[in-house]
Design a protein around this motif. Structure first.
Motif, PDB file in Angstrom:
ATOM      1  N   UNK A 192      24.127  49.542  46.949  1.00 30.14           N
ATOM      2  CA  UNK A 192      25.113  50.621  46.883  1.00 30.14           C
ATOM      3  C   UNK A 192      26.003  50.444  45.664  1.00 30.14           C
ATOM      4  N   UNK A 193      26.460  49.224  45.460  1.00 30.19           N
ATOM      5  CA  UNK A 193      27.320  48.969  44.317  1.00 30.19           C
ATOM      6  C   UNK A 193      26.595  49.218  42.994  1.00 30.19           C
ATOM      7  N   UNK A 194      25.350  48.829  42.934  1.00 29.14           N
ATOM      8  CA  UNK A 194      24.580  49.029  41.705  1.00 29.14           C
ATOM      9  C   UNK A 194      24.377  50.516  41.423  1.00 29.14           C
ATOM     10  N   UNK A 195      24.106  51.262  42.470  1.00 30.89           N
ATOM     11  CA  UNK A 195      23.979  52.709  42.288  1.00 30.89           C
ATOM     12  C   UNK A 195      25.312  53.289  41.814  1.00 30.89           C
ATOM     13  N   UNK A 196      26.361  52.850  42.456  1.00 33.50           N
ATOM     14  CA  UNK A 196      27.699  53.274  42.039  1.00 33.50           C
ATOM     15  C   UNK A 196      27.917  53.002  40.557  1.00 33.50           C
ATOM     16  N   UNK A 197      27.504  51.808  40.134  1.00 31.72           N
ATOM     17  CA  UNK A 197      27.677  51.450  38.722  1.00 31.72           C
ATOM     18  C   UNK A 197      26.899  52.407  37.809  1.00 31.72           C
ATOM     19  N   UNK A 198      25.653  52.669  38.183  1.00 33.15           N
ATOM     20  CA  UNK A 198      24.820  53.552  37.355  1.00 33.15           C
ATOM     21  C   UNK A 198      25.456  54.945  37.241  1.00 33.15           C
ATOM     22  N   UNK A 199      25.960  55.415  38.348  1.00 34.98           N
ATOM     23  CA  UNK A 199      26.605  56.731  38.319  1.00 34.98           C
ATOM     24  C   UNK A 199      27.826  56.707  37.408  1.00 34.98           C
ATOM     25  N   UNK A 200      28.642  55.694  37.593  1.00 33.59           N
ATOM     26  CA  UNK A 200      29.884  55.585  36.823  1.00 33.59           C
ATOM     27  C   UNK A 200      29.585  55.446  35.329  1.00 33.59           C
ATOM     28  N   UNK A 201      28.597  54.627  35.026  1.00 38.05           N
ATOM     29  CA  UNK A 201      28.261  54.404  33.615  1.00 38.05           C
ATOM     30  C   UNK A 201      27.760  55.692  32.957  1.00 38.05           C
ATOM     31  N   UNK A 202      26.993  56.447  33.705  1.00 43.16           N
ATOM     32  CA  UNK A 202      26.493  57.708  33.170  1.00 43.16           C
ATOM     33  C   UNK A 202      27.638  58.687  32.935  1.00 43.16           C
ATOM     34  N   UNK A 203      28.546  58.738  33.883  1.00 42.52           N
ATOM     35  CA  UNK A 203      29.697  59.632  33.728  1.00 42.52           C
ATOM     36  C   UNK A 203      30.519  59.230  32.510  1.00 42.52           C
ATOM     37  N   UNK A 204      30.697  57.931  32.325  1.00 40.86           N
ATOM     38  CA  UNK A 204      31.440  57.452  31.160  1.00 40.86           C
ATOM     39  C   UNK A 204      30.758  57.918  29.880  1.00 40.86           C
ATOM     40  N   UNK A 205      29.429  57.799  29.868  1.00 42.80           N
ATOM     41  CA  UNK A 205      28.664  58.198  28.697  1.00 42.80           C
ATOM     42  C   UNK A 205      28.853  59.687  28.408  1.00 42.80           C
ATOM     43  N   UNK A 206      28.858  60.453  29.470  1.00 45.39           N
ATOM     44  CA  UNK A 206      29.035  61.901  29.319  1.00 45.39           C
ATOM     45  C   UNK A 206      30.419  62.221  28.781  1.00 45.39           C
ATOM     46  N   UNK A 207      31.429  61.676  29.440  1.00 44.72           N
ATOM     47  CA  UNK A 207      32.795  62.052  29.074  1.00 44.72           C
ATOM     48  C   UNK A 207      33.214  61.411  27.756  1.00 44.72           C
ATOM     49  N   UNK A 208      32.474  60.394  27.335  1.00 47.60           N
ATOM     50  CA  UNK A 208      32.874  59.692  26.114  1.00 47.60           C
ATOM     51  C   UNK A 208      32.374  60.344  24.845  1.00 47.60           C
TER      52      UNK A 208
END
Lengths: 228, 228, 228, 228
Positions: free
Chosen positions: B90-106
């Motif tokens: 669950x945490x790893x999935x959370x990380x992947x989601x968060x990292x992707x969002x960061x990439x998008x918003x960045x």
DNA sequence: CATGAATGAGCATTCATTCAT
DNA sequence: AATGAATGAATGCTCATTCAT
């Protein structure tokens, strides 16, 4: 062939002409996309002159709009007639998902068109497709909001994000379908999506756990009664 | 002006040239999209001749590929280094989601580029972007599969569909970001997505509750029977 | 022919290219007018591809502007150098008329072009030709105004109308020349125009004549009286 | 509804049809010019089909010809009836100028049409407008010639050039009117033009000078007689 | 006679790619 | 290696004219 028979076809009615053109446009746009699909190709496919197209449509973009409009019209007619008759927000969401999947799997061509030309961003006149896709999203979002109000759904998440996940998921499934051509098992996918956003994927959530435990105790009690 | 001073800049190395070109391509494609962004503009921005670009790249499409490749490289380098250090599916999935969002918003620019030019379908050389997006999806899917194996997730749903929902949801959020420019609250969105696919949106099911009650009553009855 | 000689022609310089294009444009526009003269024809005449034209000019209208600009440049250079050296407003007006006639009779082709494409009225970007024609009119009007100030000309008429008559007359003469091809006798026409607007066409007024006669008879009588 | 009532309008006579078409053509041409004014627009305005126009006119150009013809017809009818009743070549010329100015200022729309579409040069069928303008010029030239014959005008200038100056001047005034919309002071302009070509603009013309001299000598003679 | 659908040549403009220098 | 001039096919759209109904 009698003279009468011959006289009956020569000039297609205005509606028929439009149908022919739109159908050819659909074919060409589906095959080549909006940008690459040319008016010449559409005219050739329809067996008419390019100029004729401009008698019925303002331009290329209008043609695309009509193609998409016709596609979505069937969908929305169906939805508007069916949705009110379904009870329960979960069921209604399920129906919306299933109906969308049917639409996708039923017309692979146009699905590709929508899939590709969905993002204008800088175009002055945004394509019709996003508006209509947006309408579907709104329908779903309304359902989720109503569900939250009636306590059917909890409010730990944002309705718009749930709908983005459902809509985005359907889009990717559509796109995958477009690329592989592998047919979609509508019912299975509907179940899978519904289950996911309704119950999540965690196996050890408290409710489920306690339910499992209770069942186990029930069985043990029954056993005891049986053996008494 | 000394000879040494002159000799220091005269010919940028091949790598530097490529860097310049790719960076200019990124700028132009982000600003105008792939179709509308022209080679002339890229060459102008890079301060070189059009022909020079063709010495380093096969064509326009290759340029796009390289731009996207570089964008994703940063992402994947980061992911590959971070992911192993996180415990729990669950945490790893959370990380992947968060990292992707960061990439998008960045990087709003390239996000728009990917958002728009994602679907080739009929082009001979499909864009790189889908492959890379697919890789993210694969990373997520692997996580879900591993979670199912370890009983962290139940197997009532298909991993690929869960990932489609997550990926598709992120895409729509990215697109919305592109259109509105409204900044993304990365943590909140991450929570919302995670909650949705982990626990679903259904309140504790009434059926489950009454079932519990029923069991309780049965238990009490059984107890009474037991003790009688 | 030596290798060196060969190497000298293959790529015309930028200026030469532009000259070629402008000259071809002049030919085509003169032959067919601006509207009917097509870029394809110009390219064909210049022996180049259509696209090449767009490397040097923004569009069709820019080409026309350049053609006209070059035509008028010679004229205005000449006028600016010569005009200050001429004494007397009548003489200066005469010079302007004569120089314009020379310009007309010296380039029958472009004269037709100007003659035809002079009136835009509703076009956003008015053709260059009217601006330049207007400049000639201004030069003439300035001369008339200065003449009135210095009492060389009387002020019973409006300078702008005098100039309209001169300018309009020249235009019609030009047009007539275009249609008939009959060569213009520059000196004769200059005289005719000058005489007309300087002295008018009325014969010495009978009243004036009889007055003169009367005076003469009075004089003779006076003489006789004197000598008597 | 009675049969009689129906029968009264059903088919407009050929003349009425033509009138309708020409009037619509006038409107459209005046509004958009000859090139930009389309047959479709004319047909729409006339409330008929495009094809019908071709039953009455050979083509677009013929339509223009008829529009112009009708416009000039009114003018020439008027002129032919009025001209004979005016005495004196100067007065007749004045009348022609004034009548033309009235025509210009009275119908700004068609004036613009004539102003713009006057010069065909290479078209197979030259526009009618030049012929009619030419007729006005001929009327004026006849007057000037007759004036020279009767010694009203001297023969130092060419009749055709005088007429070119008058006609060209009127044209430029018309064009200026079209562009600025500023109303024309018909009488003032008529005076200004007449004065210019009749008496010229020179204040010190030989006749006037000698007249002044004669008067002086007359005075001196009278003085001598007085004192003798 | 009237219609108006159909035609199709014609046009300005764009741009990825090539290649002579 | 670098240049950038030249290419030329391709495109959306217009409109006078024709002709089947």
């Amino acid at each position: 062939m009698s003279v009468v028979a011959l006289a009956k076809i020569p000039r297609p009615s205005k509606a028929q002409r439009i149908d022919t053109i739109v159908e050819s446009a659909r074919k060409v746009f589906c095959a080549s996309g909006f940008e690459k699909g040319s008016i010449v190709d559409i005219a050739k496919d329809a067996g008419i002159a390019e100029g004729t197209i401009y008698r019925y449509f303002d331009g290329k973009r209008s043609l695309l709009d009509e193609v998409l409009h016709r596609h979505y019209a069937v969908f929305f007619d169906d939805v508007q007639q069916t949705l009110p008759s379904i009870e329960g927000h979960s069921n209604r969401l399920r129906y919306l998902i299933r109906r969308t999947l049917l639409s996708i799997s039923g017309d692979r061509g146009i699905c590709g068109l929508i899939t590709r030309d969905k993002r204008p961003l800088d175009n002055e006149t945004p394509s019709l497709s996003q508006d209509l896709n947006r309408q579907i999203a709104v329908l779903m979002a309304d359902e989720v909001k109503a569900g939250i109000k009636s306590r059917t759904f909890h409010c730990n998440t944002s309705p718009s994000i749930v709908c983005d996940m459902i809509g985005g998921g359907l889009e990717l499934i559509a796109y995958s379908y477009m690329r592989t051509g592998k047919s979609i098992d509508v019912d299975k996918v509907t179940d899978s999506i519904s289950l996911t956003f309704l119950s999540g994927i965690e196996s050890s959530d408290p409710t489920t756990e306690s339910l499992a435990n209770l069942v186990e105790r029930l069985e043990q009690t029954a056993d005891r009664l049986d053996h008494s």
